[in-house]
Design an enzyme around this catalytic site. Sequence first.
Site, PDB file in Angstrom:
ATOM      1  CG  HIS A 193      58.348  27.974  30.695  1.00  0.00           C
ATOM      2  ND1 HIS A 193      57.565  27.001  31.276  1.00  0.00           N
ATOM      3  CD2 HIS A 193      57.674  28.372  29.592  1.00  0.00           C
ATOM      4  CE1 HIS A 193      56.478  26.807  30.532  1.00  0.00           C
ATOM      5  NE2 HIS A 193      56.509  27.635  29.517  1.00  0.00           N
TER       6      HIS A 193
ATOM      7  CG  ASP B 159      57.420  27.149  25.914  1.00  0.00           C
ATOM      8  OD1 ASP B 159      58.590  27.536  26.150  1.00  0.00           O
ATOM      9  OD2 ASP B 159      56.795  26.405  26.679  1.00  0.00           O
ATOM     10  CD  GLU B 160      53.093  26.850  27.921  1.00  0.00           C
ATOM     11  OE1 GLU B 160      52.058  26.186  27.863  1.00  0.00           O
ATOM     12  OE2 GLU B 160      54.046  26.535  28.666  1.00  0.00           O
ATOM     13  CB  ALA B 161      56.786  34.424  26.553  1.00  0.00           C
ATOM     14  CG  HIS B 162      51.027  32.990  28.583  1.00  0.00           C
ATOM     15  ND1 HIS B 162      50.975  32.996  27.201  1.00  0.00           N
ATOM     16  CD2 HIS B 162      50.785  31.699  28.950  1.00  0.00           C
ATOM     17  CE1 HIS B 162      50.711  31.764  26.756  1.00  0.00           C
ATOM     18  NE2 HIS B 162      50.600  30.959  27.804  1.00  0.00           N
TER      19      HIS B 162
END
Length: 503
Positions: free
Chosen positions: A257, A320-323
């Site tokens: 992000h 979060d969401e550290a893809h």
Amino acid sequence: MPSRFGRAVLAALVTAGASTVAVAEPITAAAPSTAYTEILPAPVSAGAERGGFTIDRHTTITAGPGAQGVADYLAGILRHSTGQPLPIVRPSRGGNTISLITGGSNAPSESYRLDVSGRGVTLTAGRANGLFAGVQTLRQIVNGHVIPAGHVADAPRFAYRGAMLDVARHFFTMAQVERYIDQLVQYKINTLHLHLADDQGWRLMINSWPRLATYGGSTAVDGDPGGYYTQAQYRAIIQYAASRYVTVIPEIDMPGHVNAALASYAELNCDGVAPPLYTGTDVGFSSLCVHKDVTYTFLDDVIGELAALTPGAYLHIGGDEAHATSQADYIAFMNRVQGIVAAHGKRVQAWHQIAAATPLAGTVAQYWGTTNDSPAGASGVVLSPANLAYLDMKYNGSTPLGQDWAALIEVRDAYGWDPGTYLPGAPSSAIRGVEAPLWTETLRTSADLEYMAFPRLPAIAELGWSPASTHNWDAFELRLAAQAPRWRAEGINFYPSPQIPWR
Ligand code: TNX
């Protein structure tokens, strides 16, 4: 016996003692008010009596030590609604006063007691934040110039009752944030989590890295106008929140992000090339360069400035969401950044994926999943299950705003769970409370925010404040229905859910 005195006055004369002049209550005292059953969030206990206290041109507000700030706040509200002068005076004998008293006990934080009779109003709390909570109750009871008689004893179930506002996907001005704070506090929310940076925008001036704000903050989702807070404006928001007993927790989301930061400074990218600004709504595609030293110089500067600006104990580091970050890198990164936060004297709050790393003592995990899997290892948990507490989820298939990836959330869904037992793997002692996040990919105006927050925000606020024993949909829908006239009077836009018998 003079016929114009009723029983209530006789009683008042008897209990008031010789030195006090009794104030006559009307002979035909009204039936006990229903206002005491409509307090939202539901208090620990409340009971109405006949009659009430009338605010007139002689009414004063008395403020004991430590109560001046709340007295000013209450006076502002009641002067506006009644047109009476309501001077704030030192405590003294005599009636016709609304008296605010703190420090009389070791009462836990935010607890209060409210007593209203025909002769006056007494609000007592251990601390000023309890008086403030009591004032919110008082605001819900008062009807024109009359405060119906009765008693409330109250205290919160959970210490943490939060709301999150995403000012990154769309920017919201100081005035808009303050408007939201004023709405939150009416339901005894005490924490404002500000999501200050994401792929689409960086919203706080960092003096040592100014392009984050001036360039990284220049746009928003769909290419809408961007914006950022100067440090003076950010301080002003924090002060405004503090004057309403709200603690601000700022979030800089990382290691994912972060496109706005990567776009602002080429050296933060592994390949040294800055990507363009991003105005879409995808998630999980950006990552800080975990193996570059400059990444940690950058974070030490950012976290240092943020820590210096923020009086609250916690900084939120996202996670979060550290893809776009490998799991091994994610773990190493989150552990290193926790150390940076600690070095600047703050504690860490992060989305619950931090549990995959090694949470430092004191780290709070914010659960945003939908599957009840418990974030082991964290010192505390804040609950924001996305399918229950996310205010950006649509109410139903035809809600014009919001998203639906986690669930459609009608009011009854938002209210229909128990934070104390929600995570089977977490002892209820680990639950610090609840938070209702409002992500703003689809939200541009205050009216948009309000439409998604009302009426679900009061539902989540009640889960955080009220004793589990008060949990009851049939009673809640009536309490909620009773709020609508207040929202209309305040110009709050809300979703008129068909589940609620609105007034
Ligand atoms: C998931 S919740 C996100 C956000 C989005 C949100 C939209 C979380 C920690 N990450 O980046 O804005 O969904 O509902």
